[in-house]
Design a protein around this motif. Sequence first.
Motif, mmCIF file in Angstrom:
data_model
loop_
_atom_site.group_PDB
_atom_site.id
_atom_site.type_symbol
_atom_site.label_atom_id
_atom_site.label_comp_id
_atom_site.label_asym_id
_atom_site.label_seq_id
_atom_site.Cartn_x
_atom_site.Cartn_y
_atom_site.Cartn_z
ATOM 1 N N GLY A 135 0.793 -1.232 0.000
ATOM 2 C CA GLY A 135 0.000 0.000 0.000
ATOM 3 C C GLY A 135 0.823 1.279 0.000
ATOM 4 O O GLY A 135 0.538 2.215 -0.751
ATOM 5 N N LEU A 139 0.681 3.940 -2.976
ATOM 6 C CA LEU A 139 0.234 5.298 -2.651
ATOM 7 C C LEU A 139 1.237 6.314 -3.204
ATOM 8 O O LEU A 139 0.852 7.341 -3.764
ATOM 9 N N ASP A 287 7.147 -6.040 4.142
ATOM 10 C CA ASP A 287 6.566 -4.755 4.445
ATOM 11 C C ASP A 287 6.525 -4.651 5.963
ATOM 12 O O ASP A 287 6.161 -5.582 6.652
ATOM 13 N N ASP A 335 7.004 7.581 5.498
ATOM 14 C CA ASP A 335 7.316 6.681 6.603
ATOM 15 C C ASP A 335 8.704 6.991 7.180
ATOM 16 O O ASP A 335 9.336 7.969 6.788
ATOM 17 N N HIS A 373 2.533 5.122 8.133
ATOM 18 C CA HIS A 373 1.571 4.274 7.414
ATOM 19 C C HIS A 373 1.133 3.052 8.195
ATOM 20 O O HIS A 373 0.556 2.140 7.628
ATOM 21 N N THR A 374 1.471 2.977 9.445
ATOM 22 C CA THR A 374 1.172 1.732 10.133
ATOM 23 C C THR A 374 0.697 1.972 11.558
ATOM 24 O O THR A 374 0.896 3.056 12.107
ATOM 25 N N TYR A 570 -3.286 -9.802 10.044
ATOM 26 C CA TYR A 570 -4.313 -8.819 10.411
ATOM 27 C C TYR A 570 -5.284 -8.531 9.267
ATOM 28 O O TYR A 570 -6.397 -8.072 9.486
ATOM 29 N N LYS A 571 -4.871 -8.840 8.045
ATOM 30 C CA LYS A 571 -5.781 -8.629 6.913
ATOM 31 C C LYS A 571 -6.781 -9.781 6.783
ATOM 32 O O LYS A 571 -7.735 -9.723 6.037
ATOM 33 N N ALA A 673 -4.149 0.856 8.684
ATOM 34 C CA ALA A 673 -3.995 2.303 8.848
ATOM 35 C C ALA A 673 -4.997 3.047 7.955
ATOM 36 O O ALA A 673 -5.678 3.964 8.395
ATOM 37 N N SER A 674 -5.054 2.629 6.703
ATOM 38 C CA SER A 674 -6.062 3.227 5.829
ATOM 39 C C SER A 674 -6.673 2.159 4.939
ATOM 40 O O SER A 674 -7.813 1.767 5.105
ATOM 41 N N GLY A 675 -5.859 1.655 4.009
ATOM 42 C CA GLY A 675 -6.399 0.754 2.996
ATOM 43 C C GLY A 675 -6.775 1.597 1.798
ATOM 44 O O GLY A 675 -7.445 2.630 1.939
ATOM 45 N N THR A 676 -6.296 1.207 0.626
ATOM 46 C CA THR A 676 -6.599 1.980 -0.591
ATOM 47 C C THR A 676 -7.266 1.100 -1.635
ATOM 48 O O THR A 676 -7.919 1.600 -2.548
HETATM 49 C C1 4GP Z 1 0.168 0.579 4.257
HETATM 50 C C2 4GP Z 1 -0.980 0.410 5.247
HETATM 51 O O1 4GP Z 1 -1.003 -0.913 5.756
HETATM 52 C C3 4GP Z 1 -2.291 0.708 4.538
HETATM 53 O O2 4GP Z 1 -3.349 0.653 5.467
HETATM 54 C C4 4GP Z 1 -2.228 2.087 3.903
HETATM 55 O O3 4GP Z 1 -3.359 2.312 3.113
HETATM 56 C C5 4GP Z 1 -0.998 2.203 3.019
HETATM 57 O O4 4GP Z 1 0.176 1.907 3.751
HETATM 58 C C6 4GP Z 1 -0.822 3.579 2.443
HETATM 59 O O5 4GP Z 1 -0.842 4.534 3.446
HETATM 60 N N1 4GP Z 1 1.434 0.321 4.887
HETATM 61 C C7 4GP Z 1 2.449 -0.236 4.182
HETATM 62 C C8 4GP Z 1 3.729 -0.415 4.922
HETATM 63 O O6 4GP Z 1 2.357 -0.559 3.024
HETATM 64 O O7 4GP Z 1 4.706 -0.905 4.301
HETATM 65 O O8 4GP Z 1 3.787 -0.061 6.122
#
Ligand code: 4GP
Length: 742
Positions: A135, A139, A287, A335, A373-374, A570-571, A673-676
């Motif tokens: 994610g 992003l 990740d 991050d 992001h986490t 967790y997913k 954290a969000s999910g896209t």
């Molecule tokens: C991800 C998060 O797990 C996800 O919820 C979020 O939408 C995304 O970042 C963008 O903000 N985190 C990662 C990571 O991919 O490597 O920590």
Amino acid sequence: RGGETRVGVERMFGLMDRFLKSDPSSLQKDILDHVEYTVARSRFSFDDFEAYQALAHSVRDRLIERWHDTQLHFKKKDPKRIYFLSMEFLMGRSLSNSAINLGIRDQYADALKELGFEFEVLAEQEGDAALGNGGLARLSACQMDSLATMDYPAWGYGLRYQYGLFRQVILDGYQHEQPDYWLNFGNPWEIERVHVTYPVKFYGTVEDENFNGGKRKVWLPGETVEAVAYDNPIPGHGTRNTITLRLWAAKPSDQIDMESYNTGDYINAVVNRQRAETISSVLYPDDRSYQGKELRLKQQYFFVSASLQDIIRRFKDSHSNFDDFPEKVALQLNDTHPSFAIAEVMRVLVDEEHLDWNRAWDIVCKIFSFTTHTVLPEGLEKVPVDLLESLLPRHLQIIYDINFDYIEELKKRIGLDYDRLSRMSIVEDGAIKSIRMANLAIVCSHTVNGVSRVHSELLKTRVFKDFYELWPHKFDYKTNGVTQRRWIVVSNPSLSALISKWLGTEAWIRDVDLLAGLQEQAANADLHEEWRMVRKVNKMRLAEYIEAMSGVKVSVSAMFDVQIKRIHEYKRQLLNVLGIIHRYDCIKNMEKSDRTKVVPRVCIIGGKAAPGYEIARKIIKLCNAVAEKINNDPDVGDLLKLVFIPDYNVSVAELVIPGADLSQHISTAGHEASGTGSMKFLMNGCLLLATEDGSTVEIMEEIGKDNMFLFGAKMHEVPALREKGPTLKVPLQFARVVRYVM
Ligand code: 4GP
């Protein structure tokens, strides 16, 4: 520079004949010229891949024109620039996206048709640029597209890994990782800047030196590696703004180490130098947890140091006073991975530019902002002090000095609450003394943002509570978004055409809020019918792909129920599989007459597991084992199928999302954290089955509760449920499989 005389300039303009033309015959000539001169094939004999290469170069020429203009424009205007520092960018393919953003995709398609080629077919020749994990990395890619489209003077900085995210091959149900040497067939989207190189230094010692009647620190590095820039122009849509994603590759330094060459061991000396290249050779496939790997730290500092040299050089081209730096430079830390940038700016300002410490600190506090992001504790990076001391001795001193001043200040603010002081310290004492990168980033940034409202609340009340209480003004949230350019226009052209037709405009391609205009037609049966047709065609495309990849034939009249994302506990892909087992069991135990009431369903799961993440790997195996059983049961037939799509990546997502009827976003509440992904499915008209977590809470507010299937426990209910333990019963015939696999 003879060309810069007046006559010379006029002559050059005359020869350039202004911009490249985009009428069909100019495009055809262009493509054929590239076949002949760039790809070096005969224009009378070339295959699809060679045609793709020529096409890509033709698009790239047009990108370069705009890119040059953009750079020139910003050089003249000298606005404040945004620098987005990220270890990962998951760009996927570039051809369609670039041609669409340039506004010439259809012209190319027409031009190619006359030459006997299909644009779509050529676009599929391109491999994915997978320089990221999940994610966070996708992003970054969406953000680059939006920054360009919204006319920002922005730069992305990252690493040009030679090996992107591993390719996932499934053998006997298990995940196997294969290297992704994505540059094998060249990369037309990048431009190597042989003259944009910077030395990056590692190891060595720090000495005191007399300076201006006092002392100053001098770092005597032990190794120097060269960073070479590779520029990837990123075009905006409906604008000429074309920004730069600059990725660094490591090369041996030009500085010859006479010592090793004089020892007579020429071959070994060369081989040792060549090792420099390993810094940018491979993307770490985990990740969220990267603790304490020297190569990873080297990668982090390597890209940060090269980027900052480049940024400071650009600033100094037109400014001489560093007090203006915060007026011209904003550094976004994607991050904690690029957080060494903080110590590096201090080092450059103090040691090289000779600013006094306080003035440098003042500047640093104005330029950084930090996105986290986490919510998972293992996602918070820690760097062992031992490692840092040997790799970047001066940076360690600087971090200690920052921490010293900060803790002194903190004592004045909160008193001698040692527990809290120790929690908030940048340096963690313990069995392994380490640097807490998140604490460093928070202390030095003016803004810390979460990626959804819920995430931000969690940061304030749990993860970074101490910091929030101290500096509430620093904390903010920016809910993630995705670009409709890629996730509708590129990936679902028929839906894109439908939307433009019914809205009567293409303006939604730049302004996503305009999609709300479709509400007026919500009850229109013709629209429904057209949309159903679009979905059907996309499902047929997906069904063909599934059959080709896994040999499973699926019926397009079944409901396509999809969960695609990194595999993580967790997913809860495991919960999804258990649900599928339960569904299978129910069908098996049903009266034949009742089976007619069952909605036939194709369950689709895809995603990669980090190579060292055992449980995630087992979930993949379980999924394949269950699929094997269900798909070969003629008694169930089309009522239920399960498909694991191998090697999930951006291009696979582009294919799967438009064909999905239902998508699952069932993380344990309080963990995503969000999910896209949810946003991508949603904009393709797919229903969501989702927990109240991350961005889904806000999505629900937008679309209304009635338009989403809310699932599972709420965040505040989770602790009690954990306490209680599992209640789900797995049917006997599968209990053995689950036990065997897990
Ligand atoms: C991800 C998060 O797990 C996800 O919820 C979020 O939408 C995304 O970042 C963008 O903000 N985190 C990662 C990571 O991919 O490597 O920590």
